[in-house]
Design a protein around this motif. Structure first.
Motif, PDB file in Angstrom:
ATOM      1  N   UNK A   1       0.844  -1.188   0.000  1.00  0.00           N
ATOM      2  CA  UNK A   1       0.000   0.000   0.000  1.00  0.00           C
ATOM      3  C   UNK A   1       0.880   1.240   0.000  1.00  0.00           C
ATOM      4  N   UNK A   2       0.564   2.170  -0.893  1.00  0.00           N
ATOM      5  CA  UNK A   2       1.376   3.379  -1.008  1.00  0.00           C
ATOM      6  C   UNK A   2       0.546   4.581  -0.572  1.00  0.00           C
ATOM      7  N   UNK A   3       1.171   5.448   0.206  1.00  0.00           N
ATOM      8  CA  UNK A   3       0.506   6.686   0.612  1.00  0.00           C
ATOM      9  C   UNK A   3       1.228   7.863  -0.040  1.00  0.00           C
ATOM     10  N   UNK A   4       0.503   8.596  -0.875  1.00  0.00           N
ATOM     11  CA  UNK A   4       1.082   9.755  -1.546  1.00  0.00           C
ATOM     12  C   UNK A   4       0.712  11.005  -0.776  1.00  0.00           C
ATOM     13  N   UNK A   5       1.718  11.758  -0.360  1.00  0.00           N
ATOM     14  CA  UNK A   5       1.456  12.978   0.383  1.00  0.00           C
ATOM     15  C   UNK A   5       1.958  14.166  -0.416  1.00  0.00           C
ATOM     16  N   UNK A   6       1.133  15.176  -0.527  1.00  0.00           N
ATOM     17  CA  UNK A   6       1.567  16.363  -1.252  1.00  0.00           C
ATOM     18  C   UNK A   6       0.464  17.399  -1.259  1.00  0.00           C
ATOM     19  N   UNK A   7       0.883  18.648  -1.413  1.00  0.00           N
ATOM     20  CA  UNK A   7      -0.092  19.735  -1.480  1.00  0.00           C
ATOM     21  C   UNK A   7      -0.983  19.564  -2.693  1.00  0.00           C
ATOM     22  N   UNK A   8      -2.033  20.338  -2.722  1.00  0.00           N
ATOM     23  CA  UNK A   8      -2.947  20.319  -3.855  1.00  0.00           C
ATOM     24  C   UNK A   8      -2.209  20.642  -5.154  1.00  0.00           C
ATOM     25  N   UNK A   9      -2.446  19.822  -6.176  1.00  0.00           N
ATOM     26  CA  UNK A   9      -1.875  20.093  -7.495  1.00  0.00           C
ATOM     27  C   UNK A   9      -0.436  19.672  -7.685  1.00  0.00           C
ATOM     28  N   UNK A  10       0.124  18.923  -6.739  1.00  0.00           N
ATOM     29  CA  UNK A  10       1.526  18.526  -6.876  1.00  0.00           C
ATOM     30  C   UNK A  10       1.699  17.300  -7.771  1.00  0.00           C
ATOM     31  N   UNK A  11       0.605  16.605  -8.065  1.00  0.00           N
ATOM     32  CA  UNK A  11       0.720  15.448  -8.957  1.00  0.00           C
ATOM     33  C   UNK A  11       0.426  14.111  -8.280  1.00  0.00           C
ATOM     34  N   UNK A  12      -0.384  14.127  -7.225  1.00  0.00           N
ATOM     35  CA  UNK A  12      -0.663  12.876  -6.509  1.00  0.00           C
ATOM     36  C   UNK A  12      -1.386  11.868  -7.408  1.00  0.00           C
ATOM     37  N   UNK A  13      -2.378  12.368  -8.134  1.00  0.00           N
ATOM     38  CA  UNK A  13      -3.107  11.446  -9.008  1.00  0.00           C
ATOM     39  C   UNK A  13      -2.212  10.955 -10.156  1.00  0.00           C
TER      40      UNK A  13
ATOM     41  N   UNK B   1       7.142  16.861  -3.425  1.00  0.00           N
ATOM     42  CA  UNK B   1       7.474  18.220  -2.973  1.00  0.00           C
ATOM     43  C   UNK B   1       6.646  19.284  -3.694  1.00  0.00           C
ATOM     44  N   UNK B   2       6.339  20.385  -2.997  1.00  0.00           N
ATOM     45  CA  UNK B   2       5.613  21.483  -3.645  1.00  0.00           C
ATOM     46  C   UNK B   2       6.477  22.126  -4.727  1.00  0.00           C
ATOM     47  N   UNK B   3       5.823  22.753  -5.684  1.00  0.00           N
ATOM     48  CA  UNK B   3       6.534  23.325  -6.826  1.00  0.00           C
ATOM     49  C   UNK B   3       7.511  24.422  -6.402  1.00  0.00           C
ATOM     50  N   UNK B   4       7.127  25.200  -5.404  1.00  0.00           N
ATOM     51  CA  UNK B   4       7.985  26.328  -5.019  1.00  0.00           C
ATOM     52  C   UNK B   4       9.319  25.842  -4.465  1.00  0.00           C
TER      53      UNK B   4
ATOM     54  N   UNK C   1       9.610  33.469  -9.760  1.00  0.00           N
ATOM     55  CA  UNK C   1       9.449  34.301  -8.566  1.00  0.00           C
ATOM     56  C   UNK C   1       8.160  33.967  -7.821  1.00  0.00           C
ATOM     57  N   UNK C   2       7.183  33.514  -8.574  1.00  0.00           N
ATOM     58  CA  UNK C   2       5.859  33.259  -8.010  1.00  0.00           C
ATOM     59  C   UNK C   2       5.912  32.047  -7.088  1.00  0.00           C
ATOM     60  N   UNK C   3       5.021  31.992  -6.099  1.00  0.00           N
ATOM     61  CA  UNK C   3       5.159  30.893  -5.126  1.00  0.00           C
ATOM     62  C   UNK C   3       4.186  29.726  -5.322  1.00  0.00           C
ATOM     63  N   UNK C   4       3.345  29.760  -6.336  1.00  0.00           N
ATOM     64  CA  UNK C   4       2.560  28.607  -6.763  1.00  0.00           C
ATOM     65  C   UNK C   4       1.811  27.842  -5.676  1.00  0.00           C
ATOM     66  N   UNK C   5       0.850  28.487  -5.029  1.00  0.00           N
ATOM     67  CA  UNK C   5       0.081  27.749  -4.017  1.00  0.00           C
ATOM     68  C   UNK C   5      -0.696  26.575  -4.624  1.00  0.00           C
ATOM     69  N   UNK C   6      -1.057  26.681  -5.905  1.00  0.00           N
ATOM     70  CA  UNK C   6      -1.792  25.583  -6.545  1.00  0.00           C
ATOM     71  C   UNK C   6      -0.877  24.622  -7.291  1.00  0.00           C
ATOM     72  N   UNK C   7       0.431  24.816  -7.078  1.00  0.00           N
ATOM     73  CA  UNK C   7       1.450  23.909  -7.623  1.00  0.00           C
ATOM     74  C   UNK C   7       1.345  23.666  -9.135  1.00  0.00           C
ATOM     75  N   UNK C   8       1.611  22.418  -9.567  1.00  0.00           N
ATOM     76  CA  UNK C   8       1.718  22.162 -11.012  1.00  0.00           C
ATOM     77  C   UNK C   8       0.385  22.411 -11.722  1.00  0.00           C
ATOM     78  N   UNK C   9      -0.729  22.127 -11.043  1.00  0.00           N
ATOM     79  CA  UNK C   9      -2.007  22.364 -11.715  1.00  0.00           C
ATOM     80  C   UNK C   9      -2.159  23.850 -12.031  1.00  0.00           C
ATOM     81  N   UNK C  10      -1.766  24.705 -11.084  1.00  0.00           N
ATOM     82  CA  UNK C  10      -1.878  26.150 -11.302  1.00  0.00           C
ATOM     83  C   UNK C  10      -0.963  26.591 -12.446  1.00  0.00           C
ATOM     84  N   UNK C  11       0.233  26.038 -12.465  1.00  0.00           N
ATOM     85  CA  UNK C  11       1.174  26.377 -13.542  1.00  0.00           C
ATOM     86  C   UNK C  11       0.592  25.949 -14.893  1.00  0.00           C
TER      87      UNK C  11
END
Ligand SMILES: Nc1ncnc2c1ncn2[C@@H]1O[C@H](COP(=O)(O)OP(=O)(O)OP(=O)(O)O)[C@@H](O)[C@H]1O
Ligand SMILES: [Mg+2]
Length: 443
Positions: free
Chosen positions: A150-162, A296-299, A337-347
């Motif tokens: 069983x694998x547990x993927x941890x990451x902020x929203x939009x980091x690519x968990x799916x 890891x988060x995009x920032x 420079x931007x800090x990408x709270x929505x990570x890769x999805x936002x980008x």
């Protein structure tokens, strides 16, 4: 007679006298369907059947047999004939059979095409990025893919968990099986149990038929439990049992079902904190985190930003049928420079917008619209400082002036103080810009 009957339905017919002629016609005319007698002056219908199947295993072949020679018909079916007709042939029966065979053939072709398309889309998804922290996560993913852990993927929203979950499935020996995803946060609590475990007919009002749950659907494949942190406590116990015993009951059912599924769970919250707050069962937490992978988060992986941005620009240009666009250095700088709270999805969304907005084949900082989206903490409270006195017209004028001033300031900064370039960036005449600079006292 047969030819007339078939042509009467709008089909073209090619005739062959014997097996050699038939084989030649097969190669030359590539028919959609073959109708053959078993007995022929030279060779026989079995030879035609074999030649047809060799050319295309899915080519429908109907054989005609003399009345009473059912063994021949059976032998032909075993060799791949679609069906057989006893002679004398009844034209209506023949037409029905031809129609059905052609329809089936069309469906099959469509099915194969769809499957290919799906396969192309499904194939191990590409995880883009060079950052050591991401590489480490990918390495862990590859290591886990061989086992059923069983694998547990941890990451902020939009980091690519799916994305990671799908890649894990594609890399695993289960890749031929189904990948079934369920978002625990998106489904109301009262429906979640039946979604996961299915229900029997009559289990509750409205349960008119038995319905399989995601656990069953994922048999021999991978079950992706997304946003597992949002699982209500009551269900956590049931999931735990399903994980431990690979067995569960449908809602309203007594029979216990066994399934062979690989579980991947994802969370954007610290599950450990949920455990501390007694919102998440500790035993389930330990069960799930046999193999934790943290994305890891995009920032935190700045160098991946341009790589991903270029990847998305290329993709959206292709999808939108635009000429391949380049990223201007100033745009890259802004992105980093931007800090990408929505990570890769936002980008990804940002690059799609930029590709749509850019008129030429270069994407500039102004196409990114980043400053508008950046929630800069002191400014998010800007209303507190804003002067709302006076009429609506007064307030609007004040707001407009403030936005203009800010935007011009930003453009000047981006243009490195060059007013001509700043005017271009703003889509303003050079003179008009000079006027505004003076008006707002920006020099
Ligand atoms: N490293 C990457 N390379 C390429 N595409 C990526 C990468 N990471 C994320 N993406 C893309 O970004 C989008 C968001 O990813 P995904 O849906 O997997 O994130 P998530 O962590 O599940 O987000 P959420 O928590 O919001 O559900 C997807 O379209 C995905 O394909
Ligand atoms: Mg997700």
């Amino acid at each position: 007679m047969l030819r007339l009957a078939i042509e009467g339905q709008g089909h073209a017919v090619v005739e062959a006298r014997d097996q050699p002629e038939a084989v030649q016609a097969l190669q030359q005319d590539r028919p959609a369907l073959v109708l053959t007698d078993l007995r022929l002056p030279e060779g026989d219908g079995f030879g035609v059947l074999r030649a047809a199947k060799e050319l295309d295993p899915e080519l429908p072949v109907i054989v005609m047999t003399a009345y009473g020679s059912i063994q021949d018909a059976v032998a032909a079916m075993k060799e791949g004939a679609l069906d057989f007709l006893a002679k004398p042939v009844d034209p209506d029966h023949l037409l029905l059979m031809v129609d059905r065979a052609l329809r089936q053939r069309k469906l099959l072709t469509e099915y194969i095409l769809l499957k290919e398309e799906l396969g192309a889309r499904r194939g191990a998804p590409q995880i883009i990025g060079d950052a050591p922290s991401l590489k480490q996560a990918i390495l862990a993913l590859q290591r886990a893919s061989g086992s059923d852990a069983t694998v547990l993927l941890e990451g902020e929203s939009g980091t690519g968990k799916e994305l990671f979950a799908r890649a894990l499935h594609a890399l695993s020996p289960r890749s031929d099986g189904p990948f079934v995803a369920i978002n625990c946060a998106a489904i109301p609590d009262n429906l979640l149990e039946t979604e996961l475990f299915g229900h029997e007919k009559g289990a509750f009002t409205g349960a008119v038929a038995r319905k399989p749950g995601k656990f069953e659907l994922a048999h021999r494949g991978t079950l992706f439990l997304d946003e597992i942190g949002d699982l209500p406590l009551g269900l956590q116990a049931k999931i735990l049992r399903a994980l431990e015993e690979r067995r569960f009951e449908r809602v309203g059912g007594t029979q216990s079902l066994h399934v062979d599924v690989r579980i991947v769970a994802a969370t954007n919250k610290a599950l450990r904190a949920g455990v501390a707050a007694k919102q998440f069962r500790e035993d389930l937490f330990f069960r799930l985190s046999v193999f934790p992978i943290s994305i890891p988060p995009l920032r935190d992986r700045q160098n991946d930003i341009p790589i991903l941005a270029r990847h998305f620009v290329e993709r959206f240009c292709r999808e939108l049928k635009k000429k391949a666009a380049m990223l201007a250095p100033s745009a890259v700088e802004e992105l980093q420079k931007y800090h990408w709270p929505g990570n890769v999805r936002e980008l990804q969304n940002c690059m799609e917008r930029a590709v749509i907005l850019s008129e030429s084949d270069t994407i500039h900082a102004r196409h990114l619209n980043l400053s508008l989206h950046a929630p800069t903490p002191p400014e998010s409270n800007a209303w507190a400082a804003f002067d709302f006195s006076g009429t609506l017209a007064d307030v609007t004028k004040r707001a407009q002036a403030e936005v203009e001033r800010k935007k011009i300031e930003m453009a000047l900064k981006e243009a490195g103080g060059n007013e001509g370039r700043a005017a271009d960036l703003l889509g303003l005449a050079y003179k008009a810009l000079l006027g505004k600079i003076k008006e707002y006292g920006l020099r």
